[in-house]
Design a protein around this motif. Structure first.
Motif, mmCIF file in Angstrom:
data_model
loop_
_atom_site.group_PDB
_atom_site.id
_atom_site.type_symbol
_atom_site.label_atom_id
_atom_site.label_comp_id
_atom_site.label_asym_id
_atom_site.label_seq_id
_atom_site.Cartn_x
_atom_site.Cartn_y
_atom_site.Cartn_z
ATOM 1 N N GLU A 181 44.204 23.667 42.399
ATOM 2 C CA GLU A 181 44.893 24.962 43.028
ATOM 3 C C GLU A 181 43.947 26.288 43.259
ATOM 4 N N ALA A 182 42.859 26.160 42.646
ATOM 5 C CA ALA A 182 41.708 27.296 42.552
ATOM 6 C C ALA A 182 42.434 28.344 42.306
ATOM 7 N N THR A 183 43.408 28.399 41.153
ATOM 8 C CA THR A 183 44.109 29.551 40.809
ATOM 9 C C THR A 183 43.360 30.824 40.551
ATOM 10 N N ALA A 184 42.218 30.638 39.794
ATOM 11 C CA ALA A 184 41.479 31.950 39.287
ATOM 12 C C ALA A 184 40.885 32.578 40.746
ATOM 13 N N LEU A 185 40.403 31.637 41.661
ATOM 14 C CA LEU A 185 39.702 32.223 42.811
ATOM 15 C C LEU A 185 40.769 32.820 43.752
ATOM 16 N N ARG A 186 42.011 32.100 43.753
ATOM 17 C CA ARG A 186 43.077 32.664 44.677
ATOM 18 C C ARG A 186 43.402 34.128 43.975
ATOM 19 N N SER A 187 43.447 34.397 42.700
ATOM 20 C CA SER A 187 43.688 35.497 42.146
ATOM 21 C C SER A 187 42.795 36.682 42.539
ATOM 22 N N ASP A 188 41.443 36.146 42.497
ATOM 23 C CA ASP A 188 40.478 37.073 42.900
ATOM 24 C C ASP A 188 40.372 37.619 44.441
ATOM 25 N N LEU A 189 40.794 36.470 45.078
ATOM 26 C CA LEU A 189 40.795 37.001 46.571
ATOM 27 C C LEU A 189 42.046 37.994 46.966
ATOM 28 N N ALA A 190 43.199 37.818 46.205
ATOM 29 C CA ALA A 190 44.270 38.728 46.134
ATOM 30 C C ALA A 190 43.699 40.009 45.759
ATOM 31 N N HIS A 191 43.221 40.185 44.706
ATOM 32 C CA HIS A 191 42.755 41.328 44.180
ATOM 33 C C HIS A 191 41.676 42.133 45.054
ATOM 34 N N TYR A 192 40.753 41.490 45.849
ATOM 35 C CA TYR A 192 40.057 41.820 46.766
ATOM 36 C C TYR A 192 40.755 42.473 48.140
#
Length: 363
Positions: free
Chosen positions: A65-76
């Motif tokens: 799910e690439a959860t951490a990366l998706r969270s980082d992208l949302a923050h960006y």
């Protein structure tokens, strides 16, 4: 030896050629809109350390799910987005393939406006989706009336609006995108691969009001991460879930996820060259206008200039001088990616040397 023609290839693929801009070892490479400035040594070392750290777990599958990366992208991206609103894949190419796999297919159509990105018809072909195009206006822009009229005529499932558009660099203002979203219930995909180079506001501002709107992005250009292969979209969680249905298992490697997270952690540094590259492109366009070339107004990190009576001759002459640009777009035009000041100076000098051969352009 077996030949391709001996194989039971799908009929619609017979005679087709693989996509690919030339990849040549020449001194000046300005053909695929890459960022010419690589990550700094410090960032590269941090990326390497991140890969080394996870290497002990490469016997296990990555987070599918690439959860951490998706969270980082949302923050960006901001705009109140969360990981549930983000999907990420191997470049925006795979993002688009997921969308057309989920929402296209036999009996369905995707609509876009030409000239535009040359991979769009291949996404449609590969997913057995009907590909319908309507010409842009004479200045290579689109407006609300043009888009809504085309939607009414062709009844697509998805509509692709590219801003800034590749290969022309022309942009679509936010009011136009909103008017289109208000005027249709079709899925509207706003491809913002070059958004960081534009001064216009992003369609991300509209996501909370239009649940069928999708914004696609990439880290290849502004983040100088073309080799990392990270593309993503922001949309309603239901659209993200549709992409999750059609994705291949564990489609995004652990290494890719780790490198992308390091890049996002250093977004300020990696994006520092964005304005400079946009400035290089605009300066080159001003120079070209001064030489009486026809230049399309661009808001990306590339420029479209012409019109050349024989654009292939110009492309080849430049290549013979060690300069690789792109032979694409409307007839008679060539596309130039923004490079370093030194690279752009070499290109300008070469064009001046070639100008006596260019009928219709000054010596």
């Amino acid at each position: 030896m077996i030949r391709l023609s001996d194989l039971p290839l799908r009929e619609d693929l017979i005679g087709q050629e693989p996509y690919g801009a030339p990849q040549l070892d020449v001194p000046v490479v300005l053909n695929v809109n890459e960022n010419p400035y690589p990550p700094s040594p410090a960032i590269r070392h941090e990326m390497a350390a991140a890969v080394v750290s996870l290497a002990g777990g490469l016997n296990r599958y990555p987070d599918r799910e690439a959860t951490a990366l998706r969270s980082d992208l949302a923050h960006y991206l901001g705009h109140g987005l969360t990981a549930a609103d983000i999907w990420v894949a191997n470049g925006s190419n795979e993002v688009m393939s997921h969308l057309l796999t989920a929402f296209g297919g036999p009996g369905r159509k995707v609509l876009t406006f030409t000239p535009t990105y040359s991979m769009y018809p291949e996404y449609a072909r590969n997913t057995c989706t009907g590909y319908v195009t309507v010409p842009r206006r004479a200045d290579y822009t689109v407006d609300t009336e043009l888009v809504l009229r085309a939607i009414a005529e062709h009844d697509p499932t998805l509509v692709l609006i590219t801003t800034p558009n590749n290969p022309t660099g022309t942009a679509v203002d936010l009011d136009t995108i909103e008017a289109i979203a208000q005027g249709t219930d079709k899925l509207i995909v706003v491809d913002e691969a070059y958004q960081e180079f534009s001064s216009r506001p992003s369609a991300l501002e509209l996501l909370d009001r239009y649940p069928r709107l999708i914004v696609s992005r990439t880290m290849s250009k502004a983040f100088a991460l073309a080799g990392g292969r990270i593309g993503y979209l922001a949309a309603a969680p239901a659209i993200v879930d549709a992409c999750r249905i059609v994705r291949l298992p564990y489609h995004l490697s652990a290494q890719t996820q780790a490198i992308a997270r390091v890049a996002l952690a250093h977004s300020d540094e990696l994006l520092a060259q964005v304005r400079a590259l946009a400035g290089e492109a605009r300066a080159f366009e001003a120079w070209a206008r001064g030489r009486r070339y026809d230049v399309v107004d661009s808001e990306a990190n590339f420029s479209l200039i012409g019109r050349f009576p024989d654009r292939h001759m110009v492309w080849q002459d430049l290549l013979d001088r060690g300069i690789l640009i792109r032979e694409t777009g409307p007839a008679g035009y060539l596309r130039v990616s923004a490079g370093t000041p030194h690279e752009m100076a070499i290109l300008r000098s070469a064009l001046d040397e070639l100008s006596p051969k260019l009928e219709g352009n000054p010596a």
